[in-house]
Design a protein around this motif. Sequence first.
Motif, PDB file in Angstrom:
ATOM      1  N   GLY A 272      15.729 -16.751  -1.886  1.00  0.00           N
ATOM      2  CA  GLY A 272      15.779 -16.458  -0.449  1.00  0.00           C
ATOM      3  C   GLY A 272      16.438 -15.143  -0.085  1.00  0.00           C
ATOM      4  N   ASP A 273      16.250 -14.736   1.171  1.00  0.00           N
ATOM      5  CA  ASP A 273      16.749 -13.461   1.715  1.00  0.00           C
ATOM      6  C   ASP A 273      16.227 -12.280   0.903  1.00  0.00           C
ATOM      7  N   PHE A 274      14.905 -12.166   0.873  1.00  0.00           N
ATOM      8  CA  PHE A 274      14.243 -11.053   0.198  1.00  0.00           C
ATOM      9  C   PHE A 274      14.286  -9.796   1.060  1.00  0.00           C
ATOM     10  N   VAL A 275      14.393  -9.985   2.387  1.00  0.00           N
ATOM     11  CA  VAL A 275      14.227  -8.880   3.340  1.00  0.00           C
ATOM     12  C   VAL A 275      15.443  -8.768   4.262  1.00  0.00           C
ATOM     13  N   ASP A 276      15.388  -7.738   5.110  1.00  0.00           N
ATOM     14  CA  ASP A 276      16.429  -7.431   6.109  1.00  0.00           C
ATOM     15  C   ASP A 276      17.604  -6.678   5.487  1.00  0.00           C
ATOM     16  N   ARG A 277      18.261  -5.909   6.358  1.00  0.00           N
ATOM     17  CA  ARG A 277      19.430  -5.089   6.018  1.00  0.00           C
ATOM     18  C   ARG A 277      19.051  -3.909   5.120  1.00  0.00           C
ATOM     19  N   GLY A 278      18.673  -4.154   3.881  1.00  0.00           N
ATOM     20  CA  GLY A 278      18.199  -3.057   3.046  1.00  0.00           C
ATOM     21  C   GLY A 278      16.904  -2.487   3.593  1.00  0.00           C
ATOM     22  N   SER A 279      16.701  -1.190   3.419  1.00  0.00           N
ATOM     23  CA  SER A 279      15.581  -0.512   4.079  1.00  0.00           C
ATOM     24  C   SER A 279      14.346  -0.350   3.199  1.00  0.00           C
ATOM     25  N   PHE A 280      14.290  -1.158   2.116  1.00  0.00           N
ATOM     26  CA  PHE A 280      13.098  -1.188   1.275  1.00  0.00           C
ATOM     27  C   PHE A 280      12.594  -2.629   1.165  1.00  0.00           C
ATOM     28  N   SER A 281      12.655  -3.318   2.290  1.00  0.00           N
ATOM     29  CA  SER A 281      12.254  -4.726   2.319  1.00  0.00           C
ATOM     30  C   SER A 281      10.757  -4.897   2.134  1.00  0.00           C
ATOM     31  N   VAL A 282       9.969  -4.000   2.705  1.00  0.00           N
ATOM     32  CA  VAL A 282       8.513  -4.072   2.547  1.00  0.00           C
ATOM     33  C   VAL A 282       8.155  -3.983   1.067  1.00  0.00           C
ATOM     34  N   GLU A 283       8.798  -3.063   0.350  1.00  0.00           N
ATOM     35  CA  GLU A 283       8.535  -2.910  -1.069  1.00  0.00           C
ATOM     36  C   GLU A 283       8.926  -4.183  -1.838  1.00  0.00           C
ATOM     37  N   CYS A 284      10.092  -4.720  -1.519  1.00  0.00           N
ATOM     38  CA  CYS A 284      10.552  -5.940  -2.209  1.00  0.00           C
ATOM     39  C   CYS A 284       9.578  -7.095  -2.003  1.00  0.00           C
ATOM     40  N   ILE A 285       9.184  -7.320  -0.767  1.00  0.00           N
ATOM     41  CA  ILE A 285       8.394  -8.521  -0.490  1.00  0.00           C
ATOM     42  C   ILE A 285       6.994  -8.422  -1.081  1.00  0.00           C
ATOM     43  N   PHE A 286       6.384  -7.239  -1.076  1.00  0.00           N
ATOM     44  CA  PHE A 286       5.041  -7.124  -1.659  1.00  0.00           C
ATOM     45  C   PHE A 286       5.079  -7.266  -3.181  1.00  0.00           C
ATOM     46  N   VAL A 287       6.133  -6.779  -3.816  1.00  0.00           N
ATOM     47  CA  VAL A 287       6.267  -6.967  -5.257  1.00  0.00           C
ATOM     48  C   VAL A 287       6.458  -8.446  -5.582  1.00  0.00           C
TER      49      VAL A 287
END
Length: 505
Positions: A272-287
């Motif tokens: 959980g908490d893959f996204v938010d706060r850090g500014s590379f969330s789009v990259e994290c979630i698609f990977v």
Amino acid sequence: MLLSMDAENVEEKEKEEEILNKQSPEELQAEAEKLKNAANEFFKNADYVKAIELYSQAIEKWPRLAAYYGNRSFAYIKTEMFGLALTDATMALQLDRSYIKAYYRRASANMALGKFKLALKDFEAVVKVKPSDKDARAKFNECGKIVKRIAFEKAIAVEEKPVSETIDLESLTIEGDYSGPVLEDGKVTLKFVQDLLDTFRDQKKLHSRFAFQILLQIKDLFKNQPSLVDIDVPKGQKFTICGDIHGQYYDLLNIFKLNGLPSVDNPYLFNGDFVDRGSFSVECIFVLFSFKLLYPDSFYMARGNHESATMNQMYGFEGEVKSKYPFYFSKSSKMADLFTEIFNLLPLCHCINNKILLMHGGLFRDENVTLDDLRKVDRNRQPPETGAMCELLWSDPQMMCGTSDSKRGVGTMFGPDVTKKFLQKNKLDYIVRSHEVKQEGYEVIHDGKCITVFSAPNYCDQMGNKGAFINITGDDLTPKFTSFEAVPHPNVKPMAYANPLFGLF
């Protein structure tokens, strides 16, 4: 009840008088001020835990100054203890109704919890006291817009189709000069994922057509999964458990470097908490979504409290999606709304070999909750403010026995006795949860039965913590911890896409 409250008030007054009898008021105030000044220095250096400790000592010395509570409230906000922040801000206002910062602190905590109407009341109070303050007026107006927008979206929600039913993939033309990752026959392959890792590392984008294809496919996959997913790890096989990533893509790459890429023989669970706060969330979630599509039975993802619309609106993911895929954020095709649909379908917890229960937050106020109850949770919605689903996403452990109200303002605090009873009732060995920054990236408490793992090192570029992941094997469920330091990332600050109003606190 009134008698009980009166007794508590008398006891507090007696404690104050006892302290005052030992030292003069002037001495107490001077010592409290020294503690407050020392706390301010730790706050400036982002050591919020130490700052809270010293603000608390200052309050013990001189509990009558609103600024001490206001400062501690701000430190609580920085450590995401929004419930305690609300309590301190309210106490500051009881001591001094004209203490403007306390209204801001309380508004900030309420906004972090998605309670925008309550935040608006505090902004309104500031505007009434300082009608010529442009900054206060701007915050009041911006918060008012959020409240109106939420009301409008709620009013029209029934009339609109799910975004997933409105996307026309054929209209998303792939330009001739596009050189990024390509799905093969519409499917994720190992080559696609390897290309994607490199593309994102080099700060390039995945084409919107492939992005939407991944989102639609992952939605169908999660839709068919239960709220509690059972995982079988065979004897001798390694299994890796990761905690919060929070959009720290380059640290995610480092995990794969240290522990190997996910595969059938190297399964992972991200808690959980893959996204938010850090500014590379789009990259994290698609990977992460791509690995899930590539290895659906060897790669697992659990929902965190930040996989929700309110959190994404405030902490940056929605803004990041809009920024990186601007053309497709329109009335007929909203990628951010599609993410919300998908997040609503993420499993809430996992059980490994019938012995380890994993969830993002923690356990429950109701001591009768069973694994079968968790399997029956209707998760396809935004997180409620109470109940099992809420607690799976938001709860935290405490050292004292029993349960208590959450320091965050949502969920439940649960003690070692609660953990022990839950494990005995459900015939489990221990629980693994995430949700909290830990200095070494992990923590083991409750007689070894409650483990926290957090995988975002130097959280928000300021906490100085290590990240960690856990390895177990199918025939040895004893957790083995690997801690790691943060790695460099491109010069994009955390919260770069967050709601501008939230950044003003």
